[in-house]
Design a protein around this motif. Structure first.
Motif, PDB file in Angstrom:
ATOM      1  N   PHE A  17       0.794  -1.288   0.106  1.00 28.46           N
ATOM      2  CA  PHE A  17      -0.092  -0.044  -0.001  1.00 28.46           C
ATOM      3  C   PHE A  17       0.936   1.465   0.147  1.00 28.46           C
ATOM      4  CE2 PHE A  17      -3.587  -2.288   2.323  1.00 28.46           C
ATOM      5  CZ  PHE A  17      -3.881  -2.964   1.103  1.00 28.46           C
ATOM      6  N   ARG A  18       1.819   1.168   0.809  1.00 31.51           N
ATOM      7  CA  ARG A  18       2.830   2.387   1.020  1.00 31.51           C
ATOM      8  C   ARG A  18       3.458   2.755  -0.393  1.00 31.51           C
ATOM      9  NH1 ARG A  18       4.659  -0.335   5.437  1.00 31.51           N
ATOM     10  NH2 ARG A  18       3.665   0.412   7.523  1.00 31.51           N
ATOM     11  N   SER A  19       3.563   1.534  -1.210  1.00 32.19           N
ATOM     12  CA  SER A  19       4.289   1.508  -2.532  1.00 32.19           C
ATOM     13  C   SER A  19       3.436   2.123  -3.681  1.00 32.19           C
ATOM     14  CB  SER A  19       5.107   0.278  -2.848  1.00 32.19           C
ATOM     15  OG  SER A  19       5.957   0.057  -1.980  1.00 32.19           O
ATOM     16  N   GLY A  20       2.138   2.160  -3.311  1.00 27.52           N
ATOM     17  CA  GLY A  20       1.137   2.894  -4.133  1.00 27.52           C
ATOM     18  C   GLY A  20      -0.056   1.829  -4.733  1.00 27.52           C
ATOM     19  N   ALA A  21      -0.148   0.641  -3.917  1.00 28.74           N
ATOM     20  CA  ALA A  21      -1.125  -0.316  -4.308  1.00 28.74           C
ATOM     21  C   ALA A  21      -2.468   0.014  -4.167  1.00 28.74           C
ATOM     22  CB  ALA A  21      -0.624  -1.793  -3.921  1.00 28.74           C
ATOM     23  N   ALA A  22      -3.583  -0.162  -4.838  1.00 31.17           N
ATOM     24  CA  ALA A  22      -4.900  -0.341  -4.339  1.00 31.17           C
ATOM     25  C   ALA A  22      -5.290  -1.499  -3.529  1.00 31.17           C
ATOM     26  CB  ALA A  22      -5.717   0.143  -5.610  1.00 31.17           C
ATOM     27  N   ARG A  23      -6.498  -1.553  -2.879  1.00 32.17           N
ATOM     28  CA  ARG A  23      -6.897  -2.565  -2.084  1.00 32.17           C
ATOM     29  C   ARG A  23      -8.369  -2.838  -2.701  1.00 32.17           C
ATOM     30  NH1 ARG A  23     -10.511  -2.941   2.694  1.00 32.17           N
ATOM     31  NH2 ARG A  23      -9.962  -4.963   3.902  1.00 32.17           N
ATOM     32  N   LEU A  24      -8.580  -4.143  -2.816  1.00 31.60           N
ATOM     33  CA  LEU A  24     -10.023  -4.542  -3.120  1.00 31.60           C
ATOM     34  C   LEU A  24     -10.279  -5.662  -2.327  1.00 31.60           C
ATOM     35  CD1 LEU A  24     -11.990  -4.657  -6.098  1.00 31.60           C
ATOM     36  CD2 LEU A  24     -12.162  -6.484  -4.893  1.00 31.60           C
ATOM     37  N   ALA A  25     -11.380  -5.785  -1.362  1.00 31.72           N
ATOM     38  CA  ALA A  25     -11.916  -6.876  -0.847  1.00 31.72           C
ATOM     39  C   ALA A  25     -13.084  -7.403  -1.162  1.00 31.72           C
ATOM     40  CB  ALA A  25     -11.792  -6.671   0.687  1.00 31.72           C
ATOM     41  N   ILE A  26     -13.119  -8.905  -1.515  1.00 31.99           N
ATOM     42  CA  ILE A  26     -14.511  -9.253  -1.992  1.00 31.99           C
ATOM     43  C   ILE A  26     -15.125 -10.139  -0.657  1.00 31.99           C
ATOM     44  CG2 ILE A  26     -15.764 -11.160  -3.294  1.00 31.99           C
ATOM     45  CD1 ILE A  26     -13.402 -10.449  -5.738  1.00 31.99           C
ATOM     46  N   HIS A  62      -7.718   6.722   4.688  1.00 33.64           N
ATOM     47  CA  HIS A  62      -7.835   6.871   3.402  1.00 33.64           C
ATOM     48  C   HIS A  62      -6.553   7.182   2.604  1.00 33.64           C
ATOM     49  CE1 HIS A  62     -12.088   6.005   3.371  1.00 33.64           C
ATOM     50  NE2 HIS A  62     -11.967   6.704   4.444  1.00 33.64           N
ATOM     51  N   GLU A  63      -5.407   6.610   3.089  1.00 28.20           N
ATOM     52  CA  GLU A  63      -4.226   7.039   2.232  1.00 28.20           C
ATOM     53  C   GLU A  63      -4.128   6.263   0.830  1.00 28.20           C
ATOM     54  OE1 GLU A  63      -1.688   8.835   3.002  1.00 28.20           O
ATOM     55  OE2 GLU A  63      -2.664   9.612   5.037  1.00 28.20           O
ATOM     56  N   ILE A  64      -5.039   5.323   0.637  1.00 30.01           N
ATOM     57  CA  ILE A  64      -4.836   4.516  -0.738  1.00 30.01           C
ATOM     58  C   ILE A  64      -6.268   4.522  -1.038  1.00 30.01           C
ATOM     59  CG2 ILE A  64      -2.962   3.340  -0.172  1.00 30.01           C
ATOM     60  CD1 ILE A  64      -4.912   0.642   0.622  1.00 30.01           C
ATOM     61  N   THR A  74     -11.525  11.345  -2.056  1.00 30.20           N
ATOM     62  CA  THR A  74     -10.478  11.438  -2.743  1.00 30.20           C
ATOM     63  C   THR A  74      -9.186  10.977  -1.652  1.00 30.20           C
ATOM     64  OG1 THR A  74     -10.907  13.175  -3.991  1.00 30.20           O
ATOM     65  CG2 THR A  74      -8.510  12.976  -3.724  1.00 30.20           C
ATOM     66  N   ALA A  75      -8.505   9.856  -1.964  1.00 36.24           N
ATOM     67  CA  ALA A  75      -7.531   9.085  -1.104  1.00 36.24           C
ATOM     68  C   ALA A  75      -6.627  10.116  -1.015  1.00 36.24           C
ATOM     69  CB  ALA A  75      -7.333   7.814  -1.592  1.00 36.24           C
ATOM     70  N   GLY A  76      -5.538   9.725   0.048  1.00 32.71           N
ATOM     71  CA  GLY A  76      -4.186  10.418   0.003  1.00 32.71           C
ATOM     72  C   GLY A  76      -3.204  10.282  -1.177  1.00 32.71           C
ATOM     73  N   ASN A  77      -3.650   9.260  -1.990  1.00 31.54           N
ATOM     74  CA  ASN A  77      -2.774   9.355  -3.260  1.00 31.54           C
ATOM     75  C   ASN A  77      -3.539  10.067  -4.287  1.00 31.54           C
ATOM     76  OD1 ASN A  77      -4.942   7.648  -3.848  1.00 31.54           O
ATOM     77  ND2 ASN A  77      -3.569   5.813  -3.966  1.00 31.54           N
TER      78      ASN A  77
END
Length: 422
Positions: A105-114, A151-153, A248-251
């Motif tokens: 996440f810190r490296s820029g990845a988005a997250r999706l949970a199903i 909400h950083e990502i 709007t996330a932190g990124n």
């Protein structure tokens, strides 16, 4: 005519299941995540969600995703731990894995949970072991969860119908019929049963934003909930902000964290909640169903809690830490939401919280405070934001709930009557 009956008469009903699933995947990527070209995507899903995972993965790569990595969970494997695992297992969680996800996440990845696990999976297991495992997982996952709650990502959650969940929602039905009914309920609640789901979500988000802006302009100091078994005043945190309709996330990426969503929510003051409140729907927590929750708050803290089923789990939940007895979120949801009008009890917070106004025990969202995303824990606490290892929503709204906004001078203004916006 019910929502489901109305949908049955639309063009959406003529689509194949695969086409409907593709629509959900497209909305998850384009609206839920707002995924950017060049981003990585880290996804988690039950193993039964593989068809949806594959379609989301396709849409992610079409959008320009750098890499999609998916972690799968399997209910029988979870049960095997409780049946055969050593006692020490329940105080352990793979911190190395959670740290790796947080670094992603810190490296820029988005997250999706199903979502889709069996809500009653652990109902017959030792509540003490369930609580210990949950605490261990919460501690190990804290670095990643903090990036999400701040909400950083860009992140989102969508749902997949699975057999055990479907049989709980539609008891008495044959398995394949229950699964089909649950899928249709997911499609309707997720607002994809329309001609243009992406456009529908943009319009829906705009409506929520207008409501949010009204609440922010009012600057209420508290909300007063009044309904059957409920007479509760929820003080709002100093410098609180209402959110709803995406963020709007932190990124810099605009995303819709939950699909579905019908709520406008903000941060309560951890020390200014008083009165009694009764849940209007059961709470499914980590595989256990907690029914008919009733609690009393004094000075922001739960001092009395009861439930007709799952009481031990409830007590262990609020005993996680001091913040687990205090509120981290309050949300307003109209009773006319598609989820409420479907008449379906999902036994899943992602959906049931969007059928009713609700409160959440535990961790507050720092983004629901002016400048909160730049504050440390002491600064957030000074404004009234709660801190905890948990964040658990439970529903209190209904068609009989009235809500007033209370100004700093004590004057009250009707916000909801009979569960609907005034």
């Amino acid at each position: 005519m019910s929502v489901m009956e109305a949908v049955a008469k639309t063009k959406f009903a003529e689509l194949t299941f695969e086409e409907k699933l593709d629509r959900l995947a497209e909305v998850a990527v384009k609206i839920g995540l707002g995924l950017r070209a060049g981003q990585e995507l880290i996804m988690s899903a039950p193993i039964e969600a593989l068809p949806l995972v594959r379609r989301i993965t396709e849409h992610a790569y079409k959008t320009g995703a750098l890499l999609v990595t998916t972690f799968y969970s399997d209910d029988p494997s979870v049960l095997a731990r409780y049946e055969y695992g050593a006692d020490a297992s329940f105080d352990y969680a793979p911190k190395w894995l959670h740290d790796g996800i947080a670094e992603g996440f810190r490296s820029g990845a988005a997250r999706l949970a199903i979502a889709g696990a069996n809500p009653a999976l652990l109902a017959k297991q030792d509540p003490a072991k369930v609580a210990r495992a949950n605490v261990a997982a919460s501690k190990a996952g804290k670095p990643a969860m903090e990036l999400i709650t701040r909400h950083e990502i860009n992140w989102t959650i969508v749902a997949c119908a699975t057999p055990e969940w479907a049989k709980l929602v539609f008891p008495g039905e044959l398995e394949h019929i229950a699964v089909a009914k649950l899928w249709e309920a997911i499609f309707v609640s997720s607002r994809i049963a329309v001609d243009d789901p992406v456009a529908e979500w943009k319009e829906h988000g705009a409506r929520l934003k207008r409501r949010m802006e009204m609440l922010n302009a009012k600057r209420f100091s508290a909300l007063h909930f009044k309904g059957p078994g409920t007479d509760l005043e929820v003080g709002l945190a100093d410098d609180h902000l209402w959110a709803g309709g995406g963020t709007t996330a932190g990124n810099g990426v605009y995303c819709q964290p939950n699909i579905p969503t019908e709520e406008c929510f903000t941060t309560p003051h951890k020390d200014r909640v008083n009165g009694t409140v009764r849940a209007s729907k059961p709470l499914s927590h980590q595989g256990t169903l907690i029914e008919n929750i009733a609690v009393r708050f004094e000075g922001g803290k739960i001092v009395e809690a009861t439930a007709t089923a799952g009481k031990d789990v409830l007590n262990r939940l609020i005993g996680t830490d001091d913040g687990a007895r205090r509120l981290g979120e309050v949300a307003l949801v109209p009773h006319s939401s598609p989820i409420a009008q479907s008449g379906v009890l999902f036994w899943n917070t992602l959906f049931d919280e969007n059928a009713a106004s609700h409160i959440a025990l535990g961790q507050a969202y720092s983004t629901c405070l002016i400048g909160g995303e730049k504050m440390d824990g002491e600064q957030l606490a000074a404004l009234g934001a709660n801190a905890s290892l948990i964040h658990v929503d439970w529903m209190i709204g209904s068609g009989e709930m009235d809500v007033d906004g209370v100004a700093a001078d004590g004057s009250a203004e009707p916000l909801m009557r009979g569960g609907e916006w005034v």
